[in-house]
Design a protein around this motif. Structure first.
Motif, PDB file in Angstrom:
ATOM      1  N   TYR A 147       7.290  10.839   4.260  1.00  0.00           N
ATOM      2  CA  TYR A 147       8.196  10.318   5.228  1.00  0.00           C
ATOM      3  C   TYR A 147       7.698   8.699   5.376  1.00  0.00           C
ATOM      4  O   TYR A 147       8.515   7.763   5.528  1.00  0.00           O
ATOM      5  CB  TYR A 147       7.534  10.891   6.524  1.00  0.00           C
ATOM      6  CG  TYR A 147       8.407  10.280   7.927  1.00  0.00           C
ATOM      7  CD1 TYR A 147       9.624  10.394   8.147  1.00  0.00           C
ATOM      8  CD2 TYR A 147       7.360   9.721   8.743  1.00  0.00           C
ATOM      9  CE1 TYR A 147      10.242   9.988   9.317  1.00  0.00           C
ATOM     10  CE2 TYR A 147       7.838   9.284   9.984  1.00  0.00           C
ATOM     11  CZ  TYR A 147       9.211   9.459  10.107  1.00  0.00           C
ATOM     12  OH  TYR A 147       9.814   8.854  11.285  1.00  0.00           O
ATOM     13  N   ILE A 148       6.285   8.416   5.229  1.00  0.00           N
ATOM     14  CA  ILE A 148       6.216   7.087   5.561  1.00  0.00           C
ATOM     15  C   ILE A 148       6.740   6.176   4.476  1.00  0.00           C
ATOM     16  O   ILE A 148       7.096   5.035   4.486  1.00  0.00           O
ATOM     17  CB  ILE A 148       4.335   7.099   5.803  1.00  0.00           C
ATOM     18  CG1 ILE A 148       3.924   7.634   6.882  1.00  0.00           C
ATOM     19  CG2 ILE A 148       3.957   5.852   5.499  1.00  0.00           C
ATOM     20  CD1 ILE A 148       2.592   7.740   7.306  1.00  0.00           C
ATOM     21  N   GLY A 184       2.749  19.585   6.015  1.00  0.00           N
ATOM     22  CA  GLY A 184       2.924  18.347   6.584  1.00  0.00           C
ATOM     23  C   GLY A 184       2.061  17.301   6.451  1.00  0.00           C
ATOM     24  O   GLY A 184       2.647  16.028   6.327  1.00  0.00           O
ATOM     25  N   LEU A 201      -4.875  15.063   8.371  1.00  0.00           N
ATOM     26  CA  LEU A 201      -4.546  15.147   9.686  1.00  0.00           C
ATOM     27  C   LEU A 201      -4.722  16.597  10.189  1.00  0.00           C
ATOM     28  O   LEU A 201      -3.957  17.471   9.633  1.00  0.00           O
ATOM     29  CB  LEU A 201      -3.031  14.556   9.953  1.00  0.00           C
ATOM     30  CG  LEU A 201      -2.818  13.347   9.313  1.00  0.00           C
ATOM     31  CD1 LEU A 201      -1.290  12.721   9.672  1.00  0.00           C
ATOM     32  CD2 LEU A 201      -3.773  12.033  10.113  1.00  0.00           C
ATOM     33  N   PHE A 214      -4.697   6.616  -1.767  1.00  0.00           N
ATOM     34  CA  PHE A 214      -6.036   6.959  -1.586  1.00  0.00           C
ATOM     35  C   PHE A 214      -6.454   8.294  -1.337  1.00  0.00           C
ATOM     36  O   PHE A 214      -5.744   9.059  -0.856  1.00  0.00           O
ATOM     37  CB  PHE A 214      -6.393   6.355  -0.059  1.00  0.00           C
ATOM     38  CG  PHE A 214      -6.494   4.878  -0.265  1.00  0.00           C
ATOM     39  CD1 PHE A 214      -7.512   4.044  -0.501  1.00  0.00           C
ATOM     40  CD2 PHE A 214      -5.227   4.189   0.159  1.00  0.00           C
ATOM     41  CE1 PHE A 214      -7.470   2.756  -0.215  1.00  0.00           C
ATOM     42  CE2 PHE A 214      -5.240   2.723   0.324  1.00  0.00           C
ATOM     43  CZ  PHE A 214      -6.580   1.868   0.050  1.00  0.00           C
ATOM     44  N   ARG A 270      -1.361  14.457  -1.534  1.00  0.00           N
ATOM     45  CA  ARG A 270      -0.744  13.372  -0.652  1.00  0.00           C
ATOM     46  C   ARG A 270      -0.790  11.990  -1.242  1.00  0.00           C
ATOM     47  O   ARG A 270       0.116  11.133  -0.986  1.00  0.00           O
ATOM     48  CB  ARG A 270      -1.572  13.340   0.790  1.00  0.00           C
ATOM     49  CG  ARG A 270      -1.106  12.437   1.764  1.00  0.00           C
ATOM     50  CD  ARG A 270      -2.008  12.447   2.983  1.00  0.00           C
ATOM     51  NE  ARG A 270      -3.246  11.985   2.767  1.00  0.00           N
ATOM     52  CZ  ARG A 270      -4.322  11.960   3.608  1.00  0.00           C
ATOM     53  NH1 ARG A 270      -3.944  12.412   4.792  1.00  0.00           N
ATOM     54  NH2 ARG A 270      -5.548  11.682   3.369  1.00  0.00           N
ATOM     55  N   ARG A 275       0.883  -1.234   0.065  1.00  0.00           N
ATOM     56  CA  ARG A 275      -0.027  -0.007  -0.077  1.00  0.00           C
ATOM     57  C   ARG A 275       0.906   1.364   0.059  1.00  0.00           C
ATOM     58  O   ARG A 275       0.519   2.384  -0.624  1.00  0.00           O
ATOM     59  CB  ARG A 275      -0.806  -0.034   1.325  1.00  0.00           C
ATOM     60  CG  ARG A 275      -2.120   0.764   1.350  1.00  0.00           C
ATOM     61  CD  ARG A 275      -3.137   0.239   2.377  1.00  0.00           C
ATOM     62  NE  ARG A 275      -2.532   0.287   3.534  1.00  0.00           N
ATOM     63  CZ  ARG A 275      -2.568  -0.705   4.594  1.00  0.00           C
ATOM     64  NH1 ARG A 275      -3.262  -1.813   4.121  1.00  0.00           N
ATOM     65  NH2 ARG A 275      -2.373  -0.615   5.583  1.00  0.00           N
ATOM     66  N   ARG A 276       2.205   1.224   0.975  1.00  0.00           N
ATOM     67  CA  ARG A 276       2.730   2.191   0.820  1.00  0.00           C
ATOM     68  C   ARG A 276       3.562   2.807  -0.341  1.00  0.00           C
ATOM     69  O   ARG A 276       3.796   3.805  -0.739  1.00  0.00           O
ATOM     70  CB  ARG A 276       3.924   2.045   1.898  1.00  0.00           C
ATOM     71  CG  ARG A 276       4.640   3.128   2.439  1.00  0.00           C
ATOM     72  CD  ARG A 276       5.943   2.551   3.377  1.00  0.00           C
ATOM     73  NE  ARG A 276       5.427   1.736   4.272  1.00  0.00           N
ATOM     74  CZ  ARG A 276       5.929   0.835   5.095  1.00  0.00           C
ATOM     75  NH1 ARG A 276       7.251   0.421   4.513  1.00  0.00           N
ATOM     76  NH2 ARG A 276       5.393  -0.063   5.873  1.00  0.00           N
ATOM     77  N   ALA A 310       4.044  15.873   3.198  1.00  0.00           N
ATOM     78  CA  ALA A 310       5.057  15.355   3.420  1.00  0.00           C
ATOM     79  C   ALA A 310       5.224  14.176   4.138  1.00  0.00           C
ATOM     80  O   ALA A 310       6.099  13.513   4.223  1.00  0.00           O
ATOM     81  CB  ALA A 310       6.004  16.441   4.417  1.00  0.00           C
ATOM     82  N   ILE A 311       4.169  14.032   5.134  1.00  0.00           N
ATOM     83  CA  ILE A 311       3.794  12.828   6.079  1.00  0.00           C
ATOM     84  C   ILE A 311       3.917  11.621   5.092  1.00  0.00           C
ATOM     85  O   ILE A 311       4.350  10.450   5.682  1.00  0.00           O
ATOM     86  CB  ILE A 311       3.151  12.834   7.070  1.00  0.00           C
ATOM     87  CG1 ILE A 311       3.113  11.719   8.100  1.00  0.00           C
ATOM     88  CG2 ILE A 311       1.515  12.639   6.499  1.00  0.00           C
ATOM     89  CD1 ILE A 311       2.453  12.111   9.436  1.00  0.00           C
ATOM     90  N   ALA A 312       3.028  11.869   3.975  1.00  0.00           N
ATOM     91  CA  ALA A 312       3.102  10.550   2.831  1.00  0.00           C
ATOM     92  C   ALA A 312       4.699  10.353   2.465  1.00  0.00           C
ATOM     93  O   ALA A 312       5.053   9.007   2.349  1.00  0.00           O
ATOM     94  CB  ALA A 312       2.212  10.925   1.682  1.00  0.00           C
TER      95      ALA A 312
END
Lengths: 248, 366
Positions: A133-134, A126, A119, A111, A176, A105-106, A129-131
């Motif tokens: 990062y993950i 953020g 969030l 999605f 994202r 999925r990553r 960017a968090i996507a």
């Protein structure tokens, strides 16, 4: 919008649409999904056979409770299939454990949800960017700039979701979803919470992603207008696909 | 990115964060202050005993503790026998009586001459030695705390004393009264709680201790110069258990508050957890994010707790100047570590729950 940059050029990768695909990027074979209500098994999907080619955009339509969202969750690896097969870019999701599906999925799925699902504590920047990062690649400023420019978010990056309109939030959600160049973008009623103007903007963005960048899109929608932005419309009823016809 | 998420999450609910921080702060302050108070009192008492100038202290066989607060009297005639031992220069009996009225203190009943012989006497800031049976000597800290001066009346044990002198602190007790008067007051005629022994030379201390142990086999006999090292909570029966119980209580409070804070956090962020999972966040990443948040909250709590400890100590010392609260770097670090471990334990279950949430259910959570 007239922006000519492509995400794919950043990674020296040819658009999937320019390749000559031999296999569907997404394929389901006799896919079943059963939910348990006490001791009763409730089938949400009852033997779905469904192919999506690379670079294709497919709209999935049907009445509420017909299994559209279940289909999206299963092909996106968020839920486990009860029976049958789901092949994403050649990987059989049904043979994978939770950790492997998470990894897939990553790297291969993006999605977009009806309720945006940003969030709330993070800014637009953020949230995008968090996507990254993950995904594990870390923050790539160039790719970030390309995507945010393409979606017209440059001026809104420091705002939190509560400070943005629905249309802006959904564009952040799209950014994202595509920031890591997923193989498939899965959109669950992406215009369901938007007014007509913002719906058109979001649908146009998705169309451009598909046409200009070759992004494969599977979109669940109740919006008949949304189907005009897709290559193909699939109708579901009672957990099965009842037809599959070209939109035009 | 992880820390940005953590910081934003903490600042998103400032009141909840504040409650979590304060819970940890109270936990840390409780640990620091309980340990500080006990070790402070012990050390201060030890210093005062060492400061007497005697070499040996003999206690009653019934005395279970290193410090005698009260009672356990022995026949005062023992002093004469001790004085006859080789290398013994002087012996001073003292009757110790615990007082908890108007403060917590141990009053020493002493014989002025023999006490002077073992301790080389008091340093007087005001007044003079006992001149009457109702005279009392007060050390400078006690005089300051109680606002008394020479000539004032001092109420103690339902008796009115006259302050005869204000002496330098550090000679065993803060209040000294004539031995005979105290014996009469508490009904301990010809009795003493301890005997202080001065040797002809400090090098003879061990020899004298051996002699006393032969003479009084069941009596605790200790060299006073080692009192600082002996006066630890582990050497006081029950004290270490009390400290451990208090620490456990403090940790339990911190752990439960952190558990509740993180549990409600996870409930509130159910949808966010679903979003992170839809982005491909692993269970480990979700646990890490929540534990990082707990750690930061805890670090803030530890800092606040250390500050609170110094604040409370300052308040206590202003109210009770004779009190001693010893805050050491070692115990500040220990308290921080204890709080951190407690907080991480408290957050572990909520973090584990979060990592196991079904993403589809989480995404549809309202």
């Amino acid at each position: 919008m007239g922006i000519k940059v492509t995400i794919w050029s950043l990674t020296d990768k040819a658009p999937d649409s320019e390749r000559k695909p031999l296999e569907p990027i997404l394929k389901t074979e006799n896919l079943w999904k059963l939910y348990h209500a006490g001791k009763v098994e409730v089938p949400a999907l009852r033997g779905v056979n469904f192919d999506v080619l690379p670079g294709e955009s497919v709209a999935v339509m049907g009445p509420s409770g017909c299994g559209k969202s279940s289909l999206l969750y299963v092909i996106g690896g968020l839920a486990r299939a009860s029976r049958g097969k789901v092949l994403v870019d050649g990987n059989d999701l049904t043979a994978m454990g939770d950790a492997e599906r998470t990894k897939l999925r990553r790297s291969k799925i993006g999605f977009v949800f009806q309720r945006f699902n940003l969030l709330p504590t993070l800014t637009a920047r953020g949230n995008i960017a968090i996507a990254q990062y993950i995904h594990g690649d870390g923050y790539d400023p160039h790719r970030f700039d390309v995507v945010t420019k393409m979606l017209g978010l440059e001026g809104r990056l420091h705002h939190r979701p509560s400070e943005m309109s629905g249309g802006e939030q959904q564009r952040v959600a799209i950014a994202r979803a595509i920031i890591n160049e997923p193989k498939i973008l899965l959109a669950d009623e992406p215009t369901g919470n938007l007014d007509t103007k913002n719906s058109d903007i979001v649908l146009e963005m998705l169309r451009r992603l598909n046409k200009d960048l070759g992004q494969t899109i599977v979109m669940i929608t109740h919006n008949p207008e949304a189907t005009t932005y897709c290559d193909r419309v699939v109708h579901m009823r009672d957990g099965i696909i009842v037809d599959g016809v070209p939109a035009d | 990115m992880m820390w940005q998420l953590v910081l934003r999450n903490l600042s998103h609910r400032p009141m909840r964060t504040l409650i979590g921080v304060m819970a940890v702060a109270v936990e840390v302050a409780l640990v620091i202050l309980i340990v500080g108070l006990t070790s402070g009192i012990l050390q201060e008492t030890a210093k005062r005993l060492e400061g007497i100038g005697a070499d040996i202290m003999v206690q009653s066989p019934a005395a279970q503790m290193l410090i005698t607060f009260s009672g356990s009297p022995m026949p005062i005639k023992i002093a004469d026998k001790l004085a006859e031992l080789k290398y013994v220069q002087a012996v001073a009996p003292a009757l110790l009586q615990f007082n908890s009225t108007g403060g917590v203190e141990t009053v020493w009943g002493i014989d002025a001459k023999s006490f002077r012989d073992v301790s080389s006497g008091f340093v007087f800031f005001q007044g003079h030695d006992f001149q009457g049976p109702d005279d009392i000597l007060v050390d400078d800290w006690q005089a300051k705390a109680k606002h008394v001066k020479v000539g004032d009346t001092y109420h103690l044990f339902n008796h009115e004393w006259t302050v005869a002198g204000v002496v330098e602190h550090g000679k065993g007790a803060r209040l000294f009264v004539p031995l005979a008067t105290l014996q009469d007051l508490v009904g301990a005629h010809d009795k003493a709680s301890i005997f202080l022994v001065k040797c002809t030379h400090p090098d003879h201390t061990e020899d004298v201790i051996a002699e006393i142990k032969d003479l009084l086999p069941n009596h605790p006999v200790r060299p006073l110069k080692e009192f600082m090292t002996l006066m630890t909570s582990t050497n006081i029966p029950g004290l270490q258990t009390f400290i451990d119980a208090m620490i456990a209580l403090a940790v339990s409070i911190g752990l439960l508050v952190i558990f509740l804070t993180m549990y409600t956090t996870v409930l509130e962020r159910t949808r966010d957890i679903g979003v992170l999972k839809s982005l491909g966040a692993s269970k480990v990443l979700i646990v890490r994010a929540l534990l990082a948040e707990t750690t930061l909250l805890c670090v803030l709590g530890i800092a606040a707790g250390v500050g609170l400890s110094y604040l409370v100590r300052a308040g206590f010392l202003a109210l009770f100047p004779t009190l001693s609260i010893l805050i050491t770097t070692e115990w500040v670090l220990r308290a921080g570590l204890i709080a951190l471990v407690g907080a991480v334990l408290g957050a572990s279950y909520p973090a584990w729950l979060a990592s196991r949430k079904d993403p589809v259910e989480a995404l549809s959570y309202d």
